[in-house]
Scaffold this motif. Structure first.
Motif, PDB file in Angstrom:
ATOM      1  N   GLY A 112      30.371  30.878  88.114  1.00 41.85           N
ATOM      2  CA  GLY A 112      29.395  31.951  87.973  1.00 41.85           C
ATOM      3  C   GLY A 112      29.244  32.392  86.531  1.00 41.85           C
ATOM      4  N   ALA A 113      30.374  32.523  85.838  1.00 42.94           N
ATOM      5  CA  ALA A 113      30.318  32.896  84.429  1.00 42.94           C
ATOM      6  C   ALA A 113      29.620  31.818  83.607  1.00 42.94           C
ATOM      7  CB  ALA A 113      31.742  33.127  83.903  1.00 42.94           C
ATOM      8  N   ALA A 114      29.911  30.547  83.925  1.00 44.02           N
ATOM      9  CA  ALA A 114      29.287  29.443  83.201  1.00 44.02           C
ATOM     10  C   ALA A 114      27.780  29.390  83.442  1.00 44.02           C
ATOM     11  CB  ALA A 114      29.932  28.117  83.614  1.00 44.02           C
ATOM     12  N   ALA A 115      27.362  29.598  84.689  1.00 50.78           N
ATOM     13  CA  ALA A 115      25.932  29.594  84.999  1.00 50.78           C
ATOM     14  C   ALA A 115      25.201  30.704  84.251  1.00 50.78           C
ATOM     15  CB  ALA A 115      25.724  29.738  86.504  1.00 50.78           C
ATOM     16  N   ALA A 116      25.815  31.892  84.218  1.00 48.74           N
ATOM     17  CA  ALA A 116      25.209  32.999  83.478  1.00 48.74           C
ATOM     18  C   ALA A 116      25.117  32.670  81.996  1.00 48.74           C
ATOM     19  CB  ALA A 116      26.027  34.273  83.686  1.00 48.74           C
ATOM     20  N   GLY A 117      26.162  32.015  81.460  1.00 53.42           N
ATOM     21  CA  GLY A 117      26.147  31.644  80.056  1.00 53.42           C
ATOM     22  C   GLY A 117      25.050  30.642  79.735  1.00 53.42           C
ATOM     23  N   ILE A 118      24.862  29.662  80.605  1.00 52.05           N
ATOM     24  CA  ILE A 118      23.819  28.656  80.381  1.00 52.05           C
ATOM     25  C   ILE A 118      22.429  29.296  80.422  1.00 52.05           C
ATOM     26  CG2 ILE A 118      22.682  26.684  81.463  1.00 52.05           C
ATOM     27  CD1 ILE A 118      25.084  25.972  79.760  1.00 52.05           C
ATOM     28  N   VAL A 119      22.220  30.201  81.364  1.00 53.94           N
ATOM     29  CA  VAL A 119      20.933  30.917  81.416  1.00 53.94           C
ATOM     30  C   VAL A 119      20.740  31.719  80.136  1.00 53.94           C
ATOM     31  CG1 VAL A 119      19.655  32.734  82.599  1.00 53.94           C
ATOM     32  CG2 VAL A 119      20.860  30.996  83.929  1.00 53.94           C
ATOM     33  N   GLY A 120      21.795  32.392  79.688  1.00 49.90           N
ATOM     34  CA  GLY A 120      21.695  33.181  78.461  1.00 49.90           C
ATOM     35  C   GLY A 120      21.383  32.335  77.242  1.00 49.90           C
ATOM     36  N   VAL A 134      26.867  38.703  78.861  1.00 53.88           N
ATOM     37  CA  VAL A 134      26.188  38.057  79.992  1.00 53.88           C
ATOM     38  C   VAL A 134      27.168  37.212  80.794  1.00 53.88           C
ATOM     39  CG1 VAL A 134      24.455  36.316  80.605  1.00 53.88           C
ATOM     40  CG2 VAL A 134      23.906  38.092  78.949  1.00 53.88           C
ATOM     41  N   VAL A 135      28.049  36.496  80.102  1.00 57.64           N
ATOM     42  CA  VAL A 135      29.031  35.646  80.780  1.00 57.64           C
ATOM     43  C   VAL A 135      29.981  36.493  81.630  1.00 57.64           C
ATOM     44  CG1 VAL A 135      31.016  34.140  80.394  1.00 57.64           C
ATOM     45  CG2 VAL A 135      28.916  33.770  79.108  1.00 57.64           C
ATOM     46  N   VAL A 136      30.457  37.586  81.071  1.00 55.98           N
ATOM     47  CA  VAL A 136      31.358  38.469  81.825  1.00 55.98           C
ATOM     48  C   VAL A 136      30.660  39.023  83.057  1.00 55.98           C
ATOM     49  CG1 VAL A 136      32.632  40.647  81.740  1.00 55.98           C
ATOM     50  CG2 VAL A 136      32.764  39.063  79.823  1.00 55.98           C
ATOM     51  N   LEU A 137      29.416  39.462  82.891  1.00 52.52           N
ATOM     52  CA  LEU A 137      28.665  39.978  84.036  1.00 52.52           C
ATOM     53  C   LEU A 137      28.448  38.896  85.089  1.00 52.52           C
ATOM     54  CD1 LEU A 137      26.001  42.220  82.245  1.00 52.52           C
ATOM     55  CD2 LEU A 137      27.959  42.979  83.616  1.00 52.52           C
ATOM     56  N   GLY A 138      28.198  37.664  84.643  1.00 49.12           N
ATOM     57  CA  GLY A 138      28.019  36.565  85.591  1.00 49.12           C
ATOM     58  C   GLY A 138      29.280  36.289  86.390  1.00 49.12           C
ATOM     59  N   GLY A 139      30.419  36.312  85.730  1.00 49.80           N
ATOM     60  CA  GLY A 139      31.683  36.107  86.442  1.00 49.80           C
ATOM     61  C   GLY A 139      31.961  37.208  87.443  1.00 49.80           C
ATOM     62  N   ILE A 140      31.692  38.448  87.036  1.00 47.88           N
ATOM     63  CA  ILE A 140      31.908  39.586  87.944  1.00 47.88           C
ATOM     64  C   ILE A 140      30.962  39.511  89.135  1.00 47.88           C
ATOM     65  CG2 ILE A 140      31.712  42.100  88.137  1.00 47.88           C
ATOM     66  CD1 ILE A 140      32.640  42.259  85.213  1.00 47.88           C
ATOM     67  N   LEU A 258      39.464  38.912  83.069  1.00 52.30           N
ATOM     68  CA  LEU A 258      40.208  38.024  82.172  1.00 52.30           C
ATOM     69  C   LEU A 258      39.592  36.625  82.148  1.00 52.30           C
ATOM     70  CD1 LEU A 258      43.941  38.932  82.924  1.00 52.30           C
ATOM     71  CD2 LEU A 258      42.717  39.322  80.782  1.00 52.30           C
ATOM     72  N   THR A 259      39.236  36.125  83.320  1.00 53.04           N
ATOM     73  CA  THR A 259      38.620  34.803  83.408  1.00 53.04           C
ATOM     74  C   THR A 259      37.280  34.771  82.685  1.00 53.04           C
ATOM     75  OG1 THR A 259      39.658  34.443  85.565  1.00 53.04           O
ATOM     76  CG2 THR A 259      37.810  33.016  84.991  1.00 53.04           C
ATOM     77  N   ALA A 260      36.461  35.782  82.923  1.00 54.83           N
ATOM     78  CA  ALA A 260      35.140  35.828  82.308  1.00 54.83           C
ATOM     79  C   ALA A 260      35.237  35.950  80.786  1.00 54.83           C
ATOM     80  CB  ALA A 260      34.335  36.988  82.886  1.00 54.83           C
ATOM     81  N   LEU A 261      36.206  36.703  80.291  1.00 56.51           N
ATOM     82  CA  LEU A 261      36.410  36.813  78.845  1.00 56.51           C
ATOM     83  C   LEU A 261      36.770  35.450  78.248  1.00 56.51           C
ATOM     84  CD1 LEU A 261      38.394  40.179  78.626  1.00 56.51           C
ATOM     85  CD2 LEU A 261      36.071  39.766  77.804  1.00 56.51           C
ATOM     86  N   ALA A 262      37.641  34.722  78.951  1.00 52.98           N
ATOM     87  CA  ALA A 262      38.024  33.385  78.479  1.00 52.98           C
ATOM     88  C   ALA A 262      36.815  32.458  78.434  1.00 52.98           C
ATOM     89  CB  ALA A 262      39.110  32.801  79.383  1.00 52.98           C
ATOM     90  N   VAL A 263      35.984  32.498  79.475  1.00 51.01           N
ATOM     91  CA  VAL A 263      34.772  31.657  79.500  1.00 51.01           C
ATOM     92  C   VAL A 263      33.812  32.085  78.393  1.00 51.01           C
ATOM     93  CG1 VAL A 263      32.772  30.968  80.875  1.00 51.01           C
ATOM     94  CG2 VAL A 263      35.002  31.205  81.961  1.00 51.01           C
ATOM     95  N   GLY A 264      33.707  33.378  78.134  1.00 46.77           N
ATOM     96  CA  GLY A 264      32.827  33.860  77.080  1.00 46.77           C
ATOM     97  C   GLY A 264      33.230  33.359  75.704  1.00 46.77           C
ATOM     98  N   VAL A 265      34.514  33.161  75.488  1.00 46.90           N
ATOM     99  CA  VAL A 265      34.993  32.685  74.187  1.00 46.90           C
ATOM    100  C   VAL A 265      34.810  31.189  74.033  1.00 46.90           C
ATOM    101  CG1 VAL A 265      37.067  32.353  72.766  1.00 46.90           C
ATOM    102  CG2 VAL A 265      36.649  34.558  73.870  1.00 46.90           C
ATOM    103  N   ALA A 266      35.185  30.423  75.059  1.00 48.62           N
ATOM    104  CA  ALA A 266      35.283  28.966  74.888  1.00 48.62           C
ATOM    105  C   ALA A 266      34.564  28.147  75.936  1.00 48.62           C
ATOM    106  CB  ALA A 266      36.760  28.558  74.889  1.00 48.62           C
TER     107      ALA A 266
END
Length: 348
Positions: A112-120, A134-140, A258-266
């Motif tokens: 979910g976080a990755a999909a939000a990141g790709i859209v962003g 956006v990535v954090v919101l997608g993960g949540i 925590l997961t969404a923050l990690a995805v947002g970074v890398a």
């Protein structure tokens, strides 16, 4: 009344477990520090330990300070931070849901976080802190959807895993669709991020993620008693006076962030959240997961994998997610091969 010898034996076992946990945490945090240092030393412009030290004290040449502080330090810090976040998040999911397959990778949070990141990235051309938000919101959001669909008079671990796999598939489909609608150049950049890469981390994103992660880790440390109670099962935790469903939602929400923050970074670095808690538990011994040990193992895993990705093949660098995927896929197969027939993911 318990026999005195029995109480003494229990006390001795607890002390041994505590000492073993401390030993494992010490070894892996020292290993993490060593890997962090090696990351600062290695590169096309090889540096000595003295040059790195002088860069931190402001006594090095400008080019050395630039290489250490602007190029290598953010990457080394990001690797350690992402590993710690994923290790702890995986430990919380597996512990609270009492299922060794319940990691953010598998139940849809990472997807979910990755999909939000790709859209962003591809639609709104976001980057930096706005992309991280956006990535954090997608993960949540993905976690909330999984939780709502899995809720039936409470949250069943096995049910949540199955629904999470379905939500992850939907998010992956969205990501794949987006990749077919953009130019090849944009798709290449997006695909590298989707694999999980530390090559272009930004100082601002790492800083914000570190602050958010520190807050989540502090709250989880304060929730240790809740985590221990939830590991014992709902009935036991209720009998001890805990609000089971409320406590479960709180600690899982912290793990999701925590997961969404990690995805947002890398980007979505796969399998670390699954492997790190298992490795930590096997080294520590006992049945309870150690968040500190999982954090140390996770940090060392990502830092070591990133070094392998950069230098294992001379002249050829890979995204760190390629290495963790190569390590994690066989590990998942092995884990499934040891599953209980009566409980998927059971007795690994």
């Amino acid at each position: 009344m318990a026999h005195p010898n029995s109480a003494s034996t229990t006390h001795t076992l607890r002390n041994r477990l505590r000492l073993r946990t401390v030993a494992v945490c010490t070894v892996f945090f020292v290993l993490l520090a060593a890997l962090f240092t090696v990351t600062l030393l290695l590169g096309e412009a090889g540096l000595t330990a003295r040059e790195v030290f002088e860069a931190f004290t402001g006594q090095a040449a400008p080019v050395v300070q630039f290489v250490v502080l602007e190029l290598r330090l953010p990457r080394a810090a990001a690797a350690a931070l992402v590993g710690v976040c994923l290790g702890v998040a995986g430990a919380v999911f597996q512990s609270v849901l009492r299922n060794p397959l319940a990691s953010p990778d598998i139940i849809g949070v990472t997807s979910g976080a990755a999909a939000a990141g790709i859209v962003g990235v591809l639609i709104f051309r976001l980057s930096g802190l706005s992309l991280m938000a956006v990535v954090v919101l997608g993960g949540i959001l993905a976690a909330a959807v999984v939780g709502l669909l899995a809720w039936r008079h409470g949250m069943q671990g096995f049910r949540l895993v199955l629904i999470g796999i379905g939500v992850a598939a939907v998010c992956t489909a969205i990501t794949s669709y987006m990749m077919t609608k953009v130019e090849l150049r944009d798709a290449t950049v997006a695909y590298t991020w989707l694999t999980g890469s530390l090559a272009s981390v930004q100082v601002g994103a790492v800083t914000v993620a570190a602050i958010g992660a520190a807050a989540c880790l502090a709250l989880l440390a304060l929730s240790t008693r809740k985590l221990r109670a939830l590991e014992l099962g709902d009935d036991t935790a209720t009998g001890l006076g805990f609000h089971v469903e409320q406590d479960r939602v709180i600690v899982l929400a912290l793990a999701v962030v925590l997961t969404a923050l990690a995805v947002g970074v890398a980007g979505p670095i796969s399998f670390v959240a699954l492997m790190a808690p298992h490795i930590a538990r096997r080294l520590v011994g006992g049945t309870s997961l150690s968040l500190a040990a999982s954090a140390a193992v996770g940090g060392a895993l990502v830092s070591g994998a990133d070094l392998l990705a950069q230098y294992a093949i001379p002249g050829q660098a890979f995204p760190v997610g390629v290495v963790t995927g190569a390590l994690g896929a066989p590990y998942l197969a092995w884990l499934l091969s040891r599953s209980s027939s009566s409980r998927p993911g059971g007795n690994a």
